[in-house]
Design a protein around this motif. Structure first.
Motif, mmCIF file in Angstrom:
data_model
loop_
_atom_site.group_PDB
_atom_site.id
_atom_site.type_symbol
_atom_site.label_atom_id
_atom_site.label_comp_id
_atom_site.label_asym_id
_atom_site.label_seq_id
_atom_site.Cartn_x
_atom_site.Cartn_y
_atom_site.Cartn_z
ATOM 1 N N LEU A 7 67.574 88.814 22.948
ATOM 2 C CA LEU A 7 66.343 88.678 22.161
ATOM 3 C C LEU A 7 65.576 87.388 22.481
ATOM 4 C CD1 LEU A 7 67.656 89.896 18.692
ATOM 5 C CD2 LEU A 7 66.307 91.181 20.363
ATOM 6 N N ARG A 8 66.039 86.661 23.474
ATOM 7 C CA ARG A 8 65.425 85.379 23.804
ATOM 8 C C ARG A 8 63.913 85.461 23.996
ATOM 9 N NH1 ARG A 8 67.513 80.856 28.143
ATOM 10 N NH2 ARG A 8 65.598 79.637 28.177
ATOM 11 N N PRO A 9 63.388 86.438 24.725
ATOM 12 C CA PRO A 9 61.922 86.497 24.854
ATOM 13 C C PRO A 9 61.195 86.573 23.507
ATOM 14 C CG PRO A 9 62.942 87.942 26.460
ATOM 15 C CD PRO A 9 64.038 87.484 25.529
ATOM 16 N N GLN A 10 61.738 87.325 22.567
ATOM 17 C CA GLN A 10 61.122 87.405 21.237
ATOM 18 C C GLN A 10 61.244 86.069 20.502
ATOM 19 O OE1 GLN A 10 63.054 89.815 22.651
ATOM 20 N NE2 GLN A 10 62.714 91.778 21.675
ATOM 21 N N GLU A 28 59.868 69.456 12.863
ATOM 22 C CA GLU A 28 61.304 69.306 12.636
ATOM 23 C C GLU A 28 62.073 70.532 13.126
ATOM 24 O OE1 GLU A 28 58.896 68.838 10.381
ATOM 25 O OE2 GLU A 28 59.026 66.678 9.962
ATOM 26 N N LEU A 29 61.544 71.710 12.860
ATOM 27 C CA LEU A 29 62.197 72.949 13.288
ATOM 28 C C LEU A 29 62.299 73.018 14.808
ATOM 29 C CD1 LEU A 29 63.262 75.871 12.756
ATOM 30 C CD2 LEU A 29 60.887 76.595 13.043
ATOM 31 N N ILE A 30 61.187 72.820 15.492
ATOM 32 C CA ILE A 30 61.185 72.905 16.956
ATOM 33 C C ILE A 30 62.085 71.829 17.547
ATOM 34 C CG2 ILE A 30 59.769 72.717 19.041
ATOM 35 C CD1 ILE A 30 59.269 75.337 17.508
ATOM 36 N N SER A 31 61.988 70.619 17.055
ATOM 37 C CA SER A 31 62.821 69.528 17.574
ATOM 38 C C SER A 31 64.302 69.835 17.418
ATOM 39 C CB SER A 31 62.497 68.217 16.850
ATOM 40 O OG SER A 31 61.162 67.860 17.046
ATOM 41 N N HIS A 35 66.658 70.780 20.581
ATOM 42 C CA HIS A 35 67.697 69.817 20.948
ATOM 43 C C HIS A 35 68.978 70.567 21.314
ATOM 44 C CE1 HIS A 35 69.518 65.941 21.331
ATOM 45 N NE2 HIS A 35 70.523 66.314 20.573
ATOM 46 N N GLU A 36 69.191 71.663 20.652
ATOM 47 C CA GLU A 36 70.367 72.492 20.922
ATOM 48 C C GLU A 36 70.143 73.420 22.122
ATOM 49 O OE1 GLU A 36 74.234 73.848 20.163
ATOM 50 O OE2 GLU A 36 73.191 72.257 19.085
ATOM 51 N N LEU A 37 68.995 74.089 22.174
ATOM 52 C CA LEU A 37 68.779 75.140 23.170
ATOM 53 C C LEU A 37 68.120 74.675 24.470
ATOM 54 C CD1 LEU A 37 67.532 77.954 20.783
ATOM 55 C CD2 LEU A 37 69.849 77.608 21.670
ATOM 56 N N ARG A 38 67.151 73.792 24.359
ATOM 57 C CA ARG A 38 66.422 73.238 25.513
ATOM 58 C C ARG A 38 65.826 74.305 26.421
ATOM 59 N NH1 ARG A 38 69.179 67.470 26.269
ATOM 60 N NH2 ARG A 38 70.098 67.422 24.205
ATOM 61 N N TRP A 39 65.156 75.234 25.828
ATOM 62 C CA TRP A 39 64.548 76.311 26.598
ATOM 63 C C TRP A 39 63.297 75.815 27.307
ATOM 64 C CZ3 TRP A 39 64.832 80.754 22.462
ATOM 65 C CH2 TRP A 39 66.156 81.198 22.363
ATOM 66 N N PRO A 40 63.234 75.931 28.626
ATOM 67 C CA PRO A 40 62.079 75.447 29.395
ATOM 68 C C PRO A 40 60.745 76.080 28.994
ATOM 69 C CG PRO A 40 63.907 75.925 30.861
ATOM 70 C CD PRO A 40 64.297 76.431 29.493
ATOM 71 N N LYS A 41 60.751 77.326 28.599
ATOM 72 C CA LYS A 41 59.503 77.990 28.224
ATOM 73 C C LYS A 41 58.854 77.324 27.004
ATOM 74 C CE LYS A 41 57.433 82.511 27.603
ATOM 75 N NZ LYS A 41 57.651 83.954 27.577
ATOM 76 N N ILE A 42 59.670 76.861 26.082
ATOM 77 C CA ILE A 42 59.136 76.189 24.892
ATOM 78 C C ILE A 42 58.581 74.824 25.277
ATOM 79 C CG2 ILE A 42 59.637 75.361 22.551
ATOM 80 C CD1 ILE A 42 59.920 78.465 23.010
ATOM 81 N N GLU A 43 59.324 74.102 26.096
ATOM 82 C CA GLU A 43 58.853 72.788 26.554
ATOM 83 C C GLU A 43 57.522 72.938 27.303
ATOM 84 O OE1 GLU A 43 60.346 68.875 29.056
ATOM 85 O OE2 GLU A 43 61.559 70.704 29.120
ATOM 86 N N GLU A 44 57.437 73.916 28.158
ATOM 87 C CA GLU A 44 56.209 74.165 28.913
ATOM 88 C C GLU A 44 55.037 74.479 27.982
ATOM 89 O OE1 GLU A 44 54.565 77.657 31.821
ATOM 90 O OE2 GLU A 44 56.653 77.037 32.100
ATOM 91 N N LEU A 67 58.788 67.296 21.785
ATOM 92 C CA LEU A 67 59.370 67.090 23.114
ATOM 93 C C LEU A 67 60.556 66.142 23.068
ATOM 94 C CD1 LEU A 67 56.190 66.884 25.360
ATOM 95 C CD2 LEU A 67 57.855 68.750 25.245
ATOM 96 N N ASP A 68 60.519 65.202 22.153
ATOM 97 C CA ASP A 68 61.637 64.264 22.019
ATOM 98 C C ASP A 68 62.937 65.007 21.701
ATOM 99 O OD1 ASP A 68 62.754 61.637 21.996
ATOM 100 O OD2 ASP A 68 62.685 61.666 19.803
ATOM 101 N N GLY A 69 62.840 66.134 21.028
ATOM 102 C CA GLY A 69 64.016 66.923 20.699
ATOM 103 C C GLY A 69 64.756 67.442 21.924
ATOM 104 N N PHE A 70 64.090 67.525 23.051
ATOM 105 C CA PHE A 70 64.711 67.992 24.281
ATOM 106 C C PHE A 70 65.604 66.919 24.922
ATOM 107 C CE2 PHE A 70 61.280 70.979 23.784
ATOM 108 C CZ PHE A 70 61.724 72.140 24.371
ATOM 109 N N SER A 71 65.530 65.724 24.439
ATOM 110 C CA SER A 71 66.235 64.590 25.039
ATOM 111 C C SER A 71 67.617 64.365 24.427
ATOM 112 C CB SER A 71 65.389 63.330 24.835
ATOM 113 O OG SER A 71 66.104 62.188 25.170
#
Length: 85
Positions: A7-10, A28-31, A35-44, A67-71
């Protein structure tokens, strides 16, 4: 989300839909989730929003916080017991 990768695309589409317009709690939700998933599509998608010259400074700060959540050194990680190591 991790247990239902089919279900990742959804999930990605839903998360991306939350980043514009930015509403209360979304940063807060996205961060946290990224931080756990680090999906490139979201960062992009976040970086794409930041390229819009019409954005106000407040939006840029929110996107930077997301974006800081990806770190590994995410500054807000200490707010969550899950990441307390």
């Amino acid at each position: 989300m991790q247990r239902n990768l089919d279900l990742r695309p959804q999930f990605e589409n839903e998360l991306i839909s939350l980043i514009d317009p930015i509403k209360e709690g979304v940063v807060e939700l996205i961060s946290f989730v990224m931080h756990e998933l680090r999906w490139p599509k979201i960062e992009e998608a976040i970086r794409d929003k930041m390229r819009d010259p019409e954005r106000n400074v407040s939006d840029f700060r929110h996107y930077e916080a997301m974006l800081d959540g990806f770190s590994d050194s995410w500054r807000d990680r200490d707010l969550y017991v899950r990441f307390d190591r």
